[in-house]
Structure formats: C-alpha cells, structure tokens
Motif scaffolding. Structure first.
Motif, PDB file in Angstrom:
ATOM      1  N   MET A 400      18.939 -10.457 -48.683  1.00  0.00           N
ATOM      2  CA  MET A 400      18.220  -9.239 -49.525  1.00  0.00           C
ATOM      3  C   MET A 400      17.925  -8.299 -48.713  1.00  0.00           C
ATOM      4  O   MET A 400      17.794  -7.157 -48.933  1.00  0.00           O
ATOM      5  CB  MET A 400      16.946  -9.884 -50.239  1.00  0.00           C
ATOM      6  CG  MET A 400      17.499 -10.606 -51.575  1.00  0.00           C
ATOM      7  SD  MET A 400      18.460  -9.540 -52.638  1.00  0.00           S
ATOM      8  CE  MET A 400      19.902 -10.692 -52.694  1.00  0.00           C
ATOM      9  N   LYS A 401      17.736  -8.623 -47.347  1.00  0.00           N
ATOM     10  CA  LYS A 401      17.115  -7.463 -46.236  1.00  0.00           C
ATOM     11  C   LYS A 401      18.429  -6.699 -45.784  1.00  0.00           C
ATOM     12  O   LYS A 401      18.204  -5.240 -45.500  1.00  0.00           O
ATOM     13  CB  LYS A 401      17.011  -8.388 -44.622  1.00  0.00           C
ATOM     14  CG  LYS A 401      15.567  -8.631 -44.666  1.00  0.00           C
ATOM     15  CD  LYS A 401      15.407  -8.915 -43.253  1.00  0.00           C
ATOM     16  CE  LYS A 401      14.318 -10.364 -43.060  1.00  0.00           C
ATOM     17  NZ  LYS A 401      14.224 -11.088 -42.018  1.00  0.00           N
ATOM     18  N   VAL A 402      19.618  -6.945 -46.274  1.00  0.00           N
ATOM     19  CA  VAL A 402      20.744  -5.972 -45.833  1.00  0.00           C
ATOM     20  C   VAL A 402      21.615  -5.448 -47.003  1.00  0.00           C
ATOM     21  O   VAL A 402      22.459  -5.051 -46.990  1.00  0.00           O
ATOM     22  CB  VAL A 402      21.478  -6.643 -44.710  1.00  0.00           C
ATOM     23  CG1 VAL A 402      21.141  -6.791 -43.560  1.00  0.00           C
ATOM     24  CG2 VAL A 402      22.280  -8.144 -45.481  1.00  0.00           C
ATOM     25  N   ALA A 403      20.967  -6.125 -48.469  1.00  0.00           N
ATOM     26  CA  ALA A 403      21.566  -5.663 -49.472  1.00  0.00           C
ATOM     27  C   ALA A 403      21.981  -4.193 -49.891  1.00  0.00           C
ATOM     28  O   ALA A 403      23.056  -3.830 -50.043  1.00  0.00           O
ATOM     29  CB  ALA A 403      20.867  -6.490 -50.773  1.00  0.00           C
ATOM     30  N   ASP A 404      20.653  -3.440 -49.706  1.00  0.00           N
ATOM     31  CA  ASP A 404      20.969  -1.998 -50.088  1.00  0.00           C
ATOM     32  C   ASP A 404      22.155  -1.494 -48.999  1.00  0.00           C
ATOM     33  O   ASP A 404      22.739  -0.419 -49.505  1.00  0.00           O
ATOM     34  CB  ASP A 404      19.739  -1.309 -49.918  1.00  0.00           C
ATOM     35  CG  ASP A 404      18.890  -1.652 -50.964  1.00  0.00           C
ATOM     36  OD1 ASP A 404      19.354  -2.268 -51.956  1.00  0.00           O
ATOM     37  OD2 ASP A 404      17.598  -1.306 -50.886  1.00  0.00           O
ATOM     38  N   ASP A 405      22.110  -1.834 -47.808  1.00  0.00           N
ATOM     39  CA  ASP A 405      23.047  -1.429 -46.923  1.00  0.00           C
ATOM     40  C   ASP A 405      24.518  -1.654 -47.223  1.00  0.00           C
ATOM     41  O   ASP A 405      25.387  -0.695 -47.217  1.00  0.00           O
ATOM     42  CB  ASP A 405      22.786  -1.898 -45.282  1.00  0.00           C
ATOM     43  CG  ASP A 405      21.257  -1.783 -44.947  1.00  0.00           C
ATOM     44  OD1 ASP A 405      20.970  -0.444 -45.013  1.00  0.00           O
ATOM     45  OD2 ASP A 405      20.561  -2.550 -44.587  1.00  0.00           O
ATOM     46  N   ILE A 406      24.733  -3.043 -47.555  1.00  0.00           N
ATOM     47  CA  ILE A 406      26.150  -3.076 -47.971  1.00  0.00           C
ATOM     48  C   ILE A 406      26.299  -2.487 -49.340  1.00  0.00           C
ATOM     49  O   ILE A 406      27.626  -1.809 -49.313  1.00  0.00           O
ATOM     50  CB  ILE A 406      26.001  -4.635 -48.396  1.00  0.00           C
ATOM     51  CG1 ILE A 406      25.701  -5.548 -47.299  1.00  0.00           C
ATOM     52  CG2 ILE A 406      27.513  -5.158 -48.691  1.00  0.00           C
ATOM     53  CD1 ILE A 406      25.625  -7.232 -47.555  1.00  0.00           C
TER      54      ILE A 406
END
Ligand SMILES: NC(=O)c1ccc[n+]([C@@H]2O[C@H](COP(=O)([O-])OP(=O)(O)OC[C@H]3O[C@@H](n4cnc5c(N)ncnc54)[C@H](O)[C@@H]3O)[C@@H](O)[C@H]2O)c1
Ligand SMILES: N[C@H](CO)Cc1c[nH]c[nH+]1
Ligand SMILES: [Zn+2]
Length: 427
Positions: A400-406
């Motif tokens: 979830m920490k990198v979800a938006d980035d992906i």
C-alpha cells in the motif's frame, strides 16, 4: 615468413586494420556452407548428421556408434600412461581451485515487510564442443566442463569430431571429470544437432567451447535457439616486450599459438629493434624442428607480425585496439602496466608466465574470446553455466505504501490492467 613493421616514425594503420579484421566471421562463402548444414540437420536430423560426418571427417557413424561406449573409455585408459594421468589430475585440481572462486551466492534481503533477493540456478543440460579437426584437445575437455560441474549442471553432452582418430587422451580427460555422454561429431553439424536435437543427440540449453571458423559461425547462427558462451575462434597471442625480452622465449610463445590453425594469429609489439630482429631469426630457427610447420608458416605469414614502436603507450594502444585473446606483457615492469590493459581475454605477466602455462595448468580458463571480441566477452567461467532468478515478497502494508506510485506509472504507459491489479487491492 613473419614481417617486421617499423612504426617508429609513423604507424601504418593498414597493418593494424589487417590484424584487427582477421577472421571477423564475415566470410560469405563459409556463412552459406554453415547455413546449409544447419538447415539440413534441423530438417533431416540424424541422417544429415551422419552424412556430414562422413563428408567432412571421413568417418562412418550411425545410431549405434555415434556415442562413445564404456569399452572405448576402458580401452582409452589402457593407452595412456600414468604420467599423463598424474599431470591431468594436477591440472584438474588447479582448474577446480581457480573456478571455485567464481561461484556466486544466492542472496536474500529482509526489511520491514519486504523480502527480495536473487537465486542462482544451474543450467540443466549443456553441450560442450571440444575441437578435433587438426589436433585433439584433452585440455579443452577439462576447461569446458569443470566450470559447468562447479556450477551444478546436471548433464553435460560433449561433442568432438574424430577426424584425427578418437583420442584416448580426450576420452580419459572426459571420464576424469565425469562426463557420461560423448558424441563423435564435430563442425557446424554438431552445433546444429545440439541446438535442435536429433534422435541420437539431445537438445541442450547452451553450447560452449571453441572451434574453427565453421564452429564459430554455426554457434553464432544458432544463438537464440540456445544460448552460447561467446564466439571463440582461431587462437591468437599478442606479446608486448621491451629490451629486456628474450628473443628465444618470445619466438617460442608466438609459435605456440600459430600452430593451432592456419587462421591463428601471433603478433609481437616491441620497443626494441634488436628484440624484433632477434625474434624473427629465432622464429626461422625454431620453426624448422616443429611438427606443425605447414600450419605455422601459413598462419604467421597471413596473420603474424612484429611491430616496432617508440614507446609502451603506443604499444598498449595498439594492443587494446586489437583486443587479443592472450596478451603477454614481457616487460621490466609488467605489473605496472596492467592498469593500462583495457581489452584482452587473458593477461600473462613476465617471462616465466608463457601462454601454454595458461592453456594447460595454472587454473584460469583457456576458452577465451578471440577476433577482437575481448572488447565485450569474458573468459569461459562458472557464470556461463548459471542463470539468476529474482525473488520478491511484499506484505500488504508495504504494497500500500507504493500502490499509488505503481498506478501512476502504469497509467503513464496506458496500461490500465496493470493499474487495476493494484487498485483491486485498495481497501
Ligand atoms: N579459443 C580457445 O580456447 C581454443 C582452444 C583450443 C582450440 N582452439 C581453436 O579451435 C580450432 C580447432 O580447429 P580444428 O579445425 O582443429 O577443429 P574443429 O573441431 O573446430 O573443426 C573440425 C570440424 O570442422 C568442420 N570442417 C572442416 N573443414 C570444413 C569445410 N571445408 N566445410 C565444412 N566443415 C568443415 C568439420 O566438420 C570438422 O569436423 C582452432 O582454430 C584452434 O585455434 C581455440
Ligand atoms: N591456446 C588455446 C586457446 O586459444 C587452448 C589450447 C588447448 N591446447 C593448447 N592450447
Ligand atoms: Zn594453445
């Protein structure tokens, strides 16, 4: 005969060009022959393989005789003496010790909900080509197979032509390193059989090992269907020597590689005209008592040279441009020059490290890039017989920490299904 080129007042780039363009694997005539052989073996399998073996090696083989039998191995042991066996075992030990240092480790990193790493896996089945057209090479058997064994390869398929007869030395060497399947085939037809498989010869994942121009071009042609190590063709040596060089030793080292093939190359670059003249005289003297005189005369005439230069920096820049398979530095301060060597398959330092020391005994591999390819290829090593797999684990919080980035990166590529694979996991 070998020629002396004096570059002290100006460099003749035509000579350099001739030496750098040697056997660049661009011979259309050989390309055509090799292409036809590969297509024929691909289509007609064993039949084509047997026909070409008769045509090029003068040997009749069939399904029952293509593979070396246990009786042939036993017979080979009865033909070699104890001294050969003890030298061979000494060489095997040194080569094993050297190559064990090349083993890479699987690694894993653990941090806060994330695991990642790299797993090293050996190739399952490899083909090793051992040349045998004009000479037989027990040393190439051990050089090709030891790194494969150390990497953990399960099955080694060895091919070698038996034009010069089935060498007991080659068979004993293969048995000593535990090779179980040896096929009596060579040239482009053997490479095609390994790449595509036939009823008799299993298809492999990778083909390694040196050979003549037909073998080298065939390996290049099957690359993609299987992996290959490099394009290792006719041997070559380049020696850099200053006034301290002993002409007798230098000539002998040049001749040692010239005897491999009519397309082998032997080049001396020296800062001393006396050394140049001495080496030329020594070559003329020593060649008289060597057995493969005809091959040597042709190779040093076509691809040999003695070049005289003003200083070692010029010598090194020419050597780096030629990018030789073997580079001998026979200089008062050989160690000081290593930093300036950019391209070479193997470097030999000082007058007591002649090239044949590396061919047979010291430990480093003698299957090396030729024809200028040491600019980008490395010696055969354990790395050639492994592949690497990446390993990844994220827990939910870390994802979830990198979800938006992906999602953002996926959408920038217009790949909404990629983005969706993340979005469906949003809470
Ligand atoms: N770089 C290295 O580590 C290393 C080590 C040992 C040998 N070598 C090199 O390996 C080579 C060995 O060559 P070799 O000829 O002795 O053996 P080889 O096994 O490479 O080639 C022999 C095969 O070439 C094929 N061939 C020959 N003439 C042909 C033709 N006119 N048409 C089609 N096919 C033909 C035949 O099928 C024959 O079986 C030499 O160039 C030597 O310098 C390199
Ligand atoms: N010099 C060759 C590599 O170019 C290897 C070899 C095998 N036997 C003798 N020499
Ligand atoms: Zn050699």
């Amino acid at each position: 005969m070998i020629e002396i080129y004096d570059f002290r007042s100006s460099i003749d780039y035509k000579v350099i060009e001739k030496l750098t363009n040697r056997s660049k694997l661009e011979d259309k005539r050989i390309d055509d022959i090799v292409y036809e052989i590969i297509q024929n073996v691909k289509m007609n399998k064993d039949k084509a393989l047997f026909d070409y073996t008769l045509k090029y090696d003068g040997v009749e083989i069939d399904e029952s005789t293509i593979m070396v039998s246990q009786e042939e191995i036993d017979d080979a042991y009865s033909k070699v003496d104890g001294d050969f066996l003890s030298s061979l075992r000494k060489a095997i030990k040194n080569i094993e010790d050297y190559h064990k240092n090349q083993k890479q480790k699987t690694w894993m990193d653990f941090k806060d909900g994330i695991v990642y790493g790299q797993k090293i896996r050996p190739l399952e089945r490899v083909g090793i080509y051992v040349p045998g057209g004009t000479a037989s090479y027990p040393s190439s058997v051990i050089m090709n197979s030891i790194p494969a064994k150390i990497a953990g390869v399960e099955e080694i398929i060895m091919v070698t032509p038996i034009k010069v007869g089935i060498s007991p030395f080659v068979l004993v060497a293969a048995n000593e390193v535990g090779i179980k399947k040896i096929y009596k085939i060579g040239g482009a037809q053997a490479i095609a059989a390994l790449a595509f498989g036939t009823k008799s010869v299993p298809k492999v994942d990778k083909i390694v090992g040196p050979g003549n121009i037909f073998v080298a071009i065939a390996k290049k042609a099957v690359y993609g269907f299987v992996d290959i190590d490099m394009v290792a063709g006719p041997s070559e040596v380049l020696i850099l020597a200053d006034e301290s060089g002993n002409p007798c030793y230098l000539a002998a080292d040049l001749l040692s590689q010239a005897e491999h093939d009519v397309m082998a190359s032997a080049v001396l670059i020296t800062t001393s005209i006396e050394v140049a003249e001495g080496v030329k005289m020594e070559i003329e003297r020593q060649i008289q008592y060597l057995e493969r005189k005809e091959i040597i005369e042709k190779s040093i005439n076509d691809y040999g040279a003695i070049i005289v230069v003003n200083d070692l920096d010029v010598a090194l820049s020419i050597a780096n441009e030629i990018a030789p398979e073997h580079l001998e530095l026979v200089l008062e301060n050989s160690f000081e020059m290593i930093g300036k060597v950019k391209n070479a398959g193997a470097v030999f330092l000082g007058e007591n490290s002649p090239e044949p020391l590396g061919d047979y005994m010291a430990g480093p591999n003698h299957v090396l890039p030729t024809s200028g390819t040491s600019k980008f290829f490395s010696p055969l090593s354990v790395d050639d017989f492994v592949k690497k797999m990446s390993i990844l684990y994220y827990d939910r919080k870390s994802l979830m920490k990198v979800a938006d980035d992906i999602v953002r990166l996926a959408e920038s590529e217009g790949l909404t299904a990629h983005a969706n694979s993340i979005k469906v996991r949003y809470k």
